[in-house]
Design a protein around this motif. Sequence first.
Motif, PDB file in Angstrom:
ATOM      1  N   ARG A   1       0.865  -1.185   0.000  1.00 43.28           N
ATOM      2  CA  ARG A   1       0.000   0.000   0.000  1.00 43.28           C
ATOM      3  C   ARG A   1       0.892   1.222   0.000  1.00 43.28           C
ATOM      4  NH1 ARG A   1      -4.640   0.506   4.275  1.00 43.28           N
ATOM      5  NH2 ARG A   1      -5.779  -0.266   2.496  1.00 43.28           N
ATOM      6  N   GLY A   2       0.465   2.250  -0.736  1.00 39.02           N
ATOM      7  CA  GLY A   2       1.257   3.468  -0.741  1.00 39.02           C
ATOM      8  C   GLY A   2       0.694   4.522  -1.665  1.00 39.02           C
ATOM      9  N   THR A   3       1.526   5.509  -1.944  1.00 35.31           N
ATOM     10  CA  THR A   3       1.199   6.611  -2.839  1.00 35.31           C
ATOM     11  C   THR A   3       2.307   6.716  -3.871  1.00 35.31           C
ATOM     12  OG1 THR A   3       0.151   7.789  -1.007  1.00 35.31           O
ATOM     13  CG2 THR A   3       0.711   9.088  -2.961  1.00 35.31           C
ATOM     14  N   THR A   4       1.935   6.806  -5.133  1.00 33.80           N
ATOM     15  CA  THR A   4       2.925   6.923  -6.206  1.00 33.80           C
ATOM     16  C   THR A   4       3.626   8.273  -6.135  1.00 33.80           C
ATOM     17  OG1 THR A   4       1.439   7.969  -7.803  1.00 33.80           O
ATOM     18  CG2 THR A   4       1.467   5.543  -7.753  1.00 33.80           C
ATOM     19  N   GLY A   5       4.696   8.408  -6.914  1.00 36.52           N
ATOM     20  CA  GLY A   5       5.315   9.701  -7.120  1.00 36.52           C
ATOM     21  C   GLY A   5       4.512  10.499  -8.135  1.00 36.52           C
ATOM     22  N   GLU A   6       4.983  11.693  -8.424  1.00 34.23           N
ATOM     23  CA  GLU A   6       4.333  12.568  -9.418  1.00 34.23           C
ATOM     24  C   GLU A   6       4.361  11.934 -10.809  1.00 34.23           C
ATOM     25  OE1 GLU A   6       2.819  15.591  -9.067  1.00 34.23           O
ATOM     26  OE2 GLU A   6       3.111  15.611  -6.897  1.00 34.23           O
ATOM     27  N   ALA A   7       3.522  12.432 -11.702  1.00 31.22           N
ATOM     28  CA  ALA A   7       3.440  11.941 -13.081  1.00 31.22           C
ATOM     29  C   ALA A   7       4.742  12.217 -13.835  1.00 31.22           C
ATOM     30  CB  ALA A   7       2.279  12.613 -13.802  1.00 31.22           C
ATOM     31  N   ILE A   8       5.188  11.230 -14.610  1.00 30.93           N
ATOM     32  CA  ILE A   8       6.378  11.356 -15.451  1.00 30.93           C
ATOM     33  C   ILE A   8       5.908  11.220 -16.897  1.00 30.93           C
ATOM     34  CG2 ILE A   8       8.614  10.348 -16.036  1.00 30.93           C
ATOM     35  CD1 ILE A   8       8.580   9.208 -13.082  1.00 30.93           C
ATOM     36  N   PRO A   9       6.043  12.286 -17.712  1.00 27.74           N
ATOM     37  CA  PRO A   9       5.527  12.253 -19.094  1.00 27.74           C
ATOM     38  C   PRO A   9       6.197  11.174 -19.945  1.00 27.74           C
ATOM     39  CG  PRO A   9       6.133  14.494 -18.449  1.00 27.74           C
ATOM     40  CD  PRO A   9       6.654  13.576 -17.385  1.00 27.74           C
ATOM     41  N   ILE A  10       5.403  10.611 -20.846  1.00 24.30           N
ATOM     42  CA  ILE A  10       5.886   9.631 -21.829  1.00 24.30           C
ATOM     43  C   ILE A  10       5.945  10.343 -23.178  1.00 24.30           C
ATOM     44  CG2 ILE A  10       5.343   7.488 -23.060  1.00 24.30           C
ATOM     45  CD1 ILE A  10       3.855   6.563 -20.537  1.00 24.30           C
ATOM     46  N   PRO A  11       7.073  10.269 -23.902  1.00 25.21           N
ATOM     47  CA  PRO A  11       7.127  10.886 -25.232  1.00 25.21           C
ATOM     48  C   PRO A  11       5.981  10.367 -26.102  1.00 25.21           C
ATOM     49  CG  PRO A  11       9.307  10.138 -24.568  1.00 25.21           C
ATOM     50  CD  PRO A  11       8.328   9.606 -23.546  1.00 25.21           C
ATOM     51  N   GLY A  12       5.288  11.257 -26.745  1.00 24.99           N
ATOM     52  CA  GLY A  12       4.158  10.865 -27.581  1.00 24.99           C
ATOM     53  C   GLY A  12       2.834  10.903 -26.838  1.00 24.99           C
ATOM     54  N   GLY A  13       2.844  11.195 -25.556  1.00 24.74           N
ATOM     55  CA  GLY A  13       1.597  11.334 -24.796  1.00 24.74           C
ATOM     56  C   GLY A  13       1.465  10.363 -23.645  1.00 24.74           C
ATOM     57  N   GLY A  14       0.705  10.774 -22.670  1.00 27.18           N
ATOM     58  CA  GLY A  14       0.482   9.959 -21.487  1.00 27.18           C
ATOM     59  C   GLY A  14       1.563  10.158 -20.440  1.00 27.18           C
ATOM     60  N   HIS A  15       1.510   9.341 -19.398  1.00 25.71           N
ATOM     61  CA  HIS A  15       2.480   9.434 -18.312  1.00 25.71           C
ATOM     62  C   HIS A  15       2.443   8.157 -17.486  1.00 25.71           C
ATOM     63  CE1 HIS A  15      -1.283  10.671 -16.360  1.00 25.71           C
ATOM     64  NE2 HIS A  15      -0.735  10.200 -15.249  1.00 25.71           N
ATOM     65  N   TYR A  16       3.432   8.008 -16.628  1.00 27.38           N
ATOM     66  CA  TYR A  16       3.469   6.911 -15.672  1.00 27.38           C
ATOM     67  C   TYR A  16       3.906   7.469 -14.327  1.00 27.38           C
ATOM     68  CZ  TYR A  16       8.555   6.843 -16.380  1.00 27.38           C
ATOM     69  OH  TYR A  16       9.875   7.183 -16.446  1.00 27.38           O
ATOM     70  N   HIS A  17       3.916   6.625 -13.305  1.00 26.84           N
ATOM     71  CA  HIS A  17       4.326   7.019 -11.961  1.00 26.84           C
ATOM     72  C   HIS A  17       5.282   5.976 -11.401  1.00 26.84           C
ATOM     73  CE1 HIS A  17       1.060  10.045 -11.402  1.00 26.84           C
ATOM     74  NE2 HIS A  17       0.431   9.253 -12.260  1.00 26.84           N
ATOM     75  N   TYR A  18       6.240   6.398 -10.627  1.00 28.03           N
ATOM     76  CA  TYR A  18       7.157   5.512  -9.923  1.00 28.03           C
ATOM     77  C   TYR A  18       6.537   5.202  -8.557  1.00 28.03           C
ATOM     78  CZ  TYR A  18      11.414   3.761  -7.753  1.00 28.03           C
ATOM     79  OH  TYR A  18      12.331   2.976  -7.111  1.00 28.03           O
ATOM     80  N   PHE A  19       6.734   3.973  -8.071  1.00 33.55           N
ATOM     81  CA  PHE A  19       6.269   3.625  -6.732  1.00 33.55           C
ATOM     82  C   PHE A  19       7.278   2.690  -6.076  1.00 33.55           C
ATOM     83  CE2 PHE A  19       4.506   0.460  -9.588  1.00 33.55           C
ATOM     84  CZ  PHE A  19       4.692  -0.742  -8.924  1.00 33.55           C
ATOM     85  N   GLU A  20       7.307   2.682  -4.771  1.00 33.78           N
ATOM     86  CA  GLU A  20       8.203   1.797  -4.021  1.00 33.78           C
ATOM     87  C   GLU A  20       7.710   1.686  -2.586  1.00 33.78           C
ATOM     88  OE1 GLU A  20      12.145   3.368  -3.703  1.00 33.78           O
ATOM     89  OE2 GLU A  20      11.449   5.315  -3.032  1.00 33.78           O
ATOM     90  N   GLY A  21       8.139   0.626  -1.910  1.00 30.25           N
ATOM     91  CA  GLY A  21       7.750   0.468  -0.523  1.00 30.25           C
ATOM     92  C   GLY A  21       8.196  -0.859   0.054  1.00 30.25           C
ATOM     93  N   VAL A  22       7.612  -1.188   1.185  1.00 30.41           N
ATOM     94  CA  VAL A  22       7.894  -2.430   1.904  1.00 30.41           C
ATOM     95  C   VAL A  22       6.557  -3.082   2.219  1.00 30.41           C
ATOM     96  CG1 VAL A  22       8.920  -3.418   3.987  1.00 30.41           C
ATOM     97  CG2 VAL A  22       9.981  -1.438   2.905  1.00 30.41           C
ATOM     98  N   THR A  23       6.468  -4.389   2.016  1.00 32.17           N
ATOM     99  CA  THR A  23       5.228  -5.111   2.290  1.00 32.17           C
ATOM    100  C   THR A  23       4.942  -5.173   3.780  1.00 32.17           C
ATOM    101  OG1 THR A  23       6.277  -7.277   2.572  1.00 32.17           O
ATOM    102  CG2 THR A  23       5.674  -6.638   0.316  1.00 32.17           C
ATOM    103  N   THR A  24       3.754  -5.651   4.119  1.00 39.16           N
ATOM    104  CA  THR A  24       3.447  -5.967   5.504  1.00 39.16           C
ATOM    105  C   THR A  24       4.295  -7.160   5.939  1.00 39.16           C
ATOM    106  OG1 THR A  24       1.640  -7.405   4.774  1.00 39.16           O
ATOM    107  CG2 THR A  24       1.062  -5.131   5.395  1.00 39.16           C
ATOM    108  N   VAL A  25       4.399  -7.378   7.226  1.00 40.36           N
ATOM    109  CA  VAL A  25       5.167  -8.499   7.780  1.00 40.36           C
ATOM    110  C   VAL A  25       4.253  -9.717   7.886  1.00 40.36           C
ATOM    111  CG1 VAL A  25       6.422  -9.330   9.817  1.00 40.36           C
ATOM    112  CG2 VAL A  25       6.687  -6.957   9.061  1.00 40.36           C
ATOM    113  N   ASN A  26       4.760 -10.899   7.456  1.00 40.86           N
ATOM    114  CA  ASN A  26       3.986 -12.130   7.531  1.00 40.86           C
ATOM    115  C   ASN A  26       4.934 -13.311   7.368  1.00 40.86           C
ATOM    116  OD1 ASN A  26       1.790 -13.775   7.813  1.00 40.86           O
ATOM    117  ND2 ASN A  26       0.728 -13.085   5.968  1.00 40.86           N
TER     118      ASN A  26
END
Length: 127
Positions: free
Chosen positions: A84-109
Amino acid sequence: MNIPIKGFIFDSDDPNGQHSHKLYITSWDGRPVHGHSFAGVTSFDVGHSHEYAGVTAPAPSGVPHVHEYQAETTFNDGHTHFIRGTTGEAIPIPGGGHYHYFEGVTTVNGRHPHAHEYQGRTGNEVT
Protein backbone atom coordinates in the motif's frame (compact mmCIF):
# COMPACT_ATOMS: atom_id res chain seq x y z
CA MET A 1 -15.46 25.93 -2.14
CA ASN A 2 -17.53 23.35 -4.04
CA ILE A 3 -15.85 20.99 -6.52
CA PRO A 4 -18.23 19.34 -9.00
CA ILE A 5 -17.80 15.55 -9.11
CA LYS A 6 -19.48 13.12 -11.52
CA GLY A 7 -19.57 9.36 -11.30
CA PHE A 8 -21.75 6.39 -10.58
CA ILE A 9 -22.49 4.05 -7.70
CA PHE A 10 -22.31 0.26 -8.02
CA ASP A 11 -24.85 -1.39 -5.73
CA SER A 12 -23.96 -4.91 -4.57
CA ASP A 13 -26.55 -7.23 -3.01
CA ASP A 14 -24.92 -10.17 -1.28
CA PRO A 15 -27.15 -13.19 -0.55
CA ASN A 16 -25.49 -13.42 2.89
CA GLY A 17 -27.00 -10.11 3.94
CA GLN A 18 -23.91 -8.00 3.21
CA HIS A 19 -24.86 -4.93 1.21
CA SER A 20 -22.29 -2.51 -0.17
CA HIS A 21 -21.83 0.42 -2.51
CA LYS A 22 -18.78 1.44 -4.52
CA LEU A 23 -18.44 4.95 -5.89
CA TYR A 24 -16.67 5.29 -9.23
CA ILE A 25 -15.71 8.91 -9.95
CA THR A 26 -15.58 9.75 -13.66
CA SER A 27 -14.78 13.47 -13.46
CA TRP A 28 -13.37 15.85 -10.86
CA ASP A 29 -13.84 19.60 -11.27
CA GLY A 30 -14.74 19.04 -14.93
CA ARG A 31 -11.65 16.94 -15.68
CA PRO A 32 -11.88 13.21 -16.44
CA VAL A 33 -10.20 10.89 -13.93
CA HIS A 34 -7.89 8.01 -14.70
CA GLY A 35 -5.92 5.20 -13.05
CA HIS A 36 -2.87 3.10 -13.90
CA SER A 37 -2.21 -0.61 -13.89
CA PHE A 38 0.82 -1.78 -11.92
CA ALA A 39 2.53 -5.14 -11.40
CA GLY A 40 5.85 -6.51 -10.22
CA VAL A 41 7.82 -8.93 -8.09
CA THR A 42 8.99 -8.29 -4.54
CA SER A 43 12.56 -8.70 -3.35
CA PHE A 44 13.81 -12.25 -2.71
CA ASP A 45 13.91 -12.74 1.07
CA VAL A 46 13.79 -15.80 3.34
CA GLY A 47 14.04 -18.05 0.26
CA HIS A 48 11.17 -16.65 -1.82
CA SER A 49 9.53 -13.65 -3.49
CA HIS A 50 5.93 -12.69 -4.33
CA GLU A 51 4.19 -11.20 -7.35
CA TYR A 52 1.58 -8.43 -7.16
CA ALA A 53 -0.72 -6.58 -9.56
CA GLY A 54 -3.50 -4.01 -9.40
CA VAL A 55 -4.91 -0.70 -10.58
CA THR A 56 -4.28 2.56 -8.77
CA ALA A 57 -7.04 4.69 -7.28
CA PRO A 58 -8.35 7.35 -9.68
CA ALA A 59 -6.91 10.87 -9.97
CA PRO A 60 -7.85 13.86 -12.14
CA SER A 61 -6.29 14.15 -15.59
CA GLY A 62 -4.43 17.23 -16.77
CA VAL A 63 -3.17 18.42 -13.36
CA PRO A 64 -0.16 17.50 -11.19
CA HIS A 65 -1.21 14.44 -9.20
CA VAL A 66 -0.30 11.18 -7.46
CA HIS A 67 -2.29 7.95 -6.98
CA GLU A 68 -2.96 5.74 -3.99
CA TYR A 69 -2.43 2.01 -4.60
CA GLN A 70 -2.85 -1.28 -2.76
CA ALA A 71 -2.68 -4.98 -3.58
CA GLU A 72 -2.27 -8.41 -2.03
CA THR A 73 0.73 -10.44 -3.16
CA THR A 74 0.61 -13.97 -4.50
CA PHE A 75 0.54 -16.88 -2.04
CA ASN A 76 4.12 -18.18 -1.67
CA ASP A 77 5.81 -20.14 1.10
CA GLY A 78 2.47 -20.47 2.89
CA HIS A 79 1.53 -16.79 3.10
CA THR A 80 0.77 -13.47 1.37
CA HIS A 81 1.70 -9.85 2.08
CA PHE A 82 -0.05 -6.55 1.38
CA ILE A 83 1.40 -3.52 -0.33
CA ARG A 84 0.00 0.00 0.00
CA GLY A 85 1.26 3.47 -0.74
CA THR A 86 1.20 6.61 -2.84
CA THR A 87 2.92 6.92 -6.21
CA GLY A 88 5.31 9.70 -7.12
CA GLU A 89 4.33 12.57 -9.42
CA ALA A 90 3.44 11.94 -13.08
CA ILE A 91 6.38 11.36 -15.45
CA PRO A 92 5.53 12.25 -19.09
CA ILE A 93 5.89 9.63 -21.83
CA PRO A 94 7.13 10.89 -25.23
CA GLY A 95 4.16 10.87 -27.58
CA GLY A 96 1.60 11.33 -24.80
CA GLY A 97 0.48 9.96 -21.49
CA HIS A 98 2.48 9.43 -18.31
CA TYR A 99 3.47 6.91 -15.67
CA HIS A 100 4.33 7.02 -11.96
CA TYR A 101 7.16 5.51 -9.92
CA PHE A 102 6.27 3.63 -6.73
CA GLU A 103 8.20 1.80 -4.02
CA GLY A 104 7.75 0.47 -0.52
CA VAL A 105 7.89 -2.43 1.90
CA THR A 106 5.23 -5.11 2.29
CA THR A 107 3.45 -5.97 5.50
CA VAL A 108 5.17 -8.50 7.78
CA ASN A 109 3.99 -12.13 7.53
CA GLY A 110 5.19 -15.74 7.24
CA ARG A 111 6.40 -18.64 9.39
CA HIS A 112 9.55 -16.62 9.92
CA PRO A 113 8.07 -13.11 10.14
CA HIS A 114 9.56 -10.92 7.43
CA ALA A 115 8.77 -8.23 4.85
CA HIS A 116 9.81 -7.68 1.22
CA GLU A 117 10.78 -4.53 -0.64
CA TYR A 118 9.14 -3.65 -3.96
CA GLN A 119 9.44 -0.93 -6.57
CA GLY A 120 8.33 -0.24 -10.10
CA ARG A 121 6.57 2.00 -12.58
CA THR A 122 2.89 2.05 -13.36
CA GLY A 123 1.65 1.53 -16.88
CA ASN A 124 0.29 4.41 -18.94
CA GLU A 125 -2.98 5.90 -17.84
CA VAL A 126 -6.23 3.94 -18.20
CA THR A 127 -9.78 5.15 -17.66
